[in-house]
Design a protein around this motif. Structure first.
Motif, PDB file in Angstrom:
ATOM      1  N   PHE A  78     -45.047 -72.973-103.757  1.00 26.88           N
ATOM      2  CA  PHE A  78     -43.933 -73.870-103.983  1.00 26.88           C
ATOM      3  C   PHE A  78     -43.588 -74.021-105.460  1.00 26.88           C
ATOM      4  CE2 PHE A  78     -45.250 -75.012 -99.710  1.00 26.88           C
ATOM      5  CZ  PHE A  78     -44.031 -74.961 -99.069  1.00 26.88           C
ATOM      6  N   SER A  79     -44.092 -73.115-106.276  1.00 21.02           N
ATOM      7  CA  SER A  79     -43.709 -73.069-107.693  1.00 21.02           C
ATOM      8  C   SER A  79     -42.839 -71.851-107.992  1.00 21.02           C
ATOM      9  CB  SER A  79     -44.960 -73.023-108.583  1.00 21.02           C
ATOM     10  OG  SER A  79     -45.717 -74.196-108.483  1.00 21.02           O
ATOM     11  N   GLN A  80     -42.422 -71.142-106.964  1.00 21.15           N
ATOM     12  CA  GLN A  80     -41.772 -69.860-107.168  1.00 21.15           C
ATOM     13  C   GLN A  80     -40.449 -69.948-107.913  1.00 21.15           C
ATOM     14  OE1 GLN A  80     -41.588 -67.665-103.479  1.00 21.15           O
ATOM     15  NE2 GLN A  80     -43.793 -67.778-103.160  1.00 21.15           N
ATOM     16  N   LEU A 186     -51.493 -65.799-106.392  1.00 18.33           N
ATOM     17  CA  LEU A 186     -51.265 -65.254-105.053  1.00 18.33           C
ATOM     18  C   LEU A 186     -50.165 -66.034-104.349  1.00 18.33           C
ATOM     19  CD1 LEU A 186     -52.015 -63.404-102.687  1.00 18.33           C
ATOM     20  CD2 LEU A 186     -53.809 -65.055-102.068  1.00 18.33           C
ATOM     21  N   GLY A 187     -50.219 -67.375-104.453  1.00 21.78           N
ATOM     22  CA  GLY A 187     -49.169 -68.183-103.843  1.00 21.78           C
ATOM     23  C   GLY A 187     -47.791 -67.856-104.382  1.00 21.78           C
ATOM     24  N   LEU A 188     -47.702 -67.579-105.684  1.00 17.11           N
ATOM     25  CA  LEU A 188     -46.422 -67.211-106.285  1.00 17.11           C
ATOM     26  C   LEU A 188     -45.837 -65.949-105.661  1.00 17.11           C
ATOM     27  CD1 LEU A 188     -47.055 -67.738-110.124  1.00 17.11           C
ATOM     28  CD2 LEU A 188     -45.527 -69.075-108.667  1.00 17.11           C
ATOM     29  N   ASN A 189     -46.694 -65.103-105.129  1.00 14.21           N
ATOM     30  CA  ASN A 189     -46.245 -63.805-104.637  1.00 14.21           C
ATOM     31  C   ASN A 189     -46.189 -63.709-103.110  1.00 14.21           C
ATOM     32  OD1 ASN A 189     -46.115 -61.689-107.072  1.00 14.21           O
ATOM     33  ND2 ASN A 189     -47.734 -63.179-107.494  1.00 14.21           N
ATOM     34  N   LEU A 190     -46.473 -64.804-102.425  1.00 10.68           N
ATOM     35  CA  LEU A 190     -46.379 -64.791-100.972  1.00 10.68           C
ATOM     36  C   LEU A 190     -44.948 -65.049-100.520  1.00 10.68           C
ATOM     37  CD1 LEU A 190     -49.604 -66.682 -99.837  1.00 10.68           C
ATOM     38  CD2 LEU A 190     -49.184 -64.216 -99.849  1.00 10.68           C
ATOM     39  N   ARG A 191     -44.637 -64.626 -99.330  1.00 13.49           N
ATOM     40  CA  ARG A 191     -43.327 -64.808 -98.733  1.00 13.49           C
ATOM     41  C   ARG A 191     -43.492 -65.430 -97.345  1.00 13.49           C
ATOM     42  NH1 ARG A 191     -42.521 -64.407-103.148  1.00 13.49           N
ATOM     43  NH2 ARG A 191     -41.266 -62.922-104.339  1.00 13.49           N
TER      44      ARG A 191
END
Length: 356
Positions: A78-80, A186-191
Motif C-alpha cells: 500500500f505504498s506503491q 516485496l510488497g512494493l512489487n506485488l500485484r
C-alpha cells in the motif's frame, strides 16, 4: 501507513495506508490487517508469560515467524503510489513521524513509571514497539529508490543479509529497518493477481496444513532458538554463531517466513466480517496496546496469570483480542485522534496546499 478507508473512516491514518488504486476497500485486506494487529498484540502480551511454557512458546514462535513480515509486506503493497510528492511527505510526517515522537515520549515515561528507570527521551533509539513507526517512515521514504533499480527484491535481500554481518547499533532501529527491508520491497512489487493465487479453496487448505505443521514442528523444537533470530534486531556476533552459519539460518528463515506469510494470507477471510471495518484503524490498537501491557506489568497481572497455567494463557488471549476490538472502535478513536492522527499546524503547510 495509509490505506483508503471506507465511508466514515476515510481519513483514518493507519500503519499501512497508502491511497493505492489497487485497493477499493477490499474486505480481504482489512481482514488481514485486523488479524495481524491482533497477532502483534498477542505476541507482545504472551511475551510476559511465555517463559517456561511449552504449547504457548510454540505458538509464540510460529506467530513471530510470519506476523511482522506479513504486516510489513502490506505496508509495502500500500505504498506503491508514494513518489515523494510534498503532500505525500507531509501526510507521512503527520501519520507516522509525529505519532512516533509523541508515543516515544509516552512509552519512555511509562517505562520510567513502571520500572523505576530514569526518564530519558531519546527519539533516535526507539522504545518498545515504536521501532516500527520509524522503520515505516524510512521504508516509505525509500520507495522511489526501489522503483529506480532493477531486481529490487534480491538487492533488498542482500542488504538484509549484509546488515546482520555488521555490528551496527540500534539508532533509528537500523538493524530491523535493514533486516526486515525485503518484505517491504516485496510488497512494493506485488500485484492483485499475486494475492488472487492465495484466495482459492485449495490455497486455504494448504495454508491451514502449513500453519499446523509449523506449530507441530515448533512444539517438538522446544526450547526454541534465540528469539533474536526472528525479531531481527541483532547481528551474527550477538547470536554467537559464525557468519556462514548466520547466513544459512537467515536464508532458511526467509524461506520459512515466506511459506507462513502465504499460508496466513490464504487463511484470511475474503468476505466482510464483524471486524472488517476495524481493519482500517490499526494504528490505534498498535500504538495503545503496549501502554496497557505496561499497565498490566505495574499491576502485577502477569505472574498471577502465569500461575493459572493454561487457564491464565486463555484468559490473557481472550482479554487481548477483546482489547484490540475496543481500541479499534470509533469512541476510542475519537478520544485519541489528536495524538494518533495529529495534523501539522496550518502555518506549517505551504499556502498553496492548505485547501487541498
Amino acid at each position: 501507513m495509509r490505506m483508503p478507508t471506507p465511508t466514515r473512516l476515510r481519513n483514518t491514518k493507519n500503519p499501512q495506508d497508502s491511497q493505492n488504486p489497487q485497493d477499493s476497500r477490499d474486505p480481504f485486506f482489512d481482514n488481514a490487517k485486523f488479524l495481524l494487529i491482533v497477532l502483534v498484540a498477542l505476541g507482545h502480551s504472551w511475551e510476559q508469560i511465555v517463559s517456561g511454557t511449552h504449547t504457548l512458546q510454540a505458538v509464540h514462535t510460529v506467530v513471530y515467524a510470519f506476523h511482522m513480515p506479513a504486516f510489513i509486506l502490506l505496508c509495502g503493497y500500500f505504498s506503491q503510489r508514494f513518489t515523494g510528492r510534498p503532500d505525500q511527505v507531509r501526510r507521512l510526517i503527520e501519520g507516522v513521524l509525529i505519532p512516533y515522537l509523541l508515543f516515544e515520549a509516552a512509552y519512555s515515561a511509562t517505562y520510567s513509571a513502571v520500572r523505576g528507570e530514569p526518564y530519558v527521551f531519546t527519539p533516535t533509539e526507539p522504545t518498545y514497539l515504536c521501532w516500527f513507526l520509524i522503520a515505516l517512515f524510512l521504508w516509505r521514504l525509500s520507495t522511489p529508490l526501489w522503483r529506480a533499480i532493477s531486481h529490487p527484491v534480491p538487492v533488498a535481500v542482500l542488504i538484509s543479509l549484509a546488515a546482520g554481518l555488521t555490528t551496527m547499533g540500534y539508532d533509528l532501529a537500523l538493524p530491523r529497518v535493514l533486516m526486515f527491508l525485503p518484505w517491504f520491497v516485496l510488497g512494493l512489487n506485488l500485484r492483485p493477481e499475486h494475492f488472487a493465487l492465495l484466495r482459492t479453496r485449495m490455497a486455504r487448505r494448504c495454508g491451514v496444513v502449513a500453519l499446523v505443521c509449523a506449530g507441530a514442528a515448533a512444539y517438538l523444537w522446544i526450547p526454541a532458538p534465540d528469539e533474536h533470530w526472528l525479531s531481527m534486531d541483532v547481528g551474527y556476533t550477538e547470536l554467537d554463531v559464525s557468519w556462514p552459519q548466520y547466513l544459512a539460518v537467515r536464508i532458511g528463515i526467509f524461506a520459512l517466513s515466506a511459506v507462513l506469510v502465504a499460508a496466513f494470507f490464504a487463511c484470511v477471510p475474503r468476505r466482510r466480517t464483524l471486524f472488517t471495518a476495524l481493519g482500517a484503524a490499526t494504528m490505534y490498537p498498535y500504538l495503545l496496546h503496549g501502554l496497557l501491557i505496561r499497565a498490566g506489568e505495574a499491576a502485577g497481572l502477569y505472574p498471577a496469570l502465569k500461575d493459572l497455567g493454561a487457564v491464565g494463557q486463555i484468559l490473557l488471549t481472550l482479554g487481548v483480542v477483546t482489547t484490540v476490538f475496543l481500541l479499534s472502535t470509533p469512541p476510542v478513536r475519537k478520544v485519541f485522534r489528536r495524538v494518533v492522527e495529529p495534523r501539522l499546524p496550518r502555518g506549517a503547510v505551504p499556502a498553496g496546499e492548505r485547501s487541498r
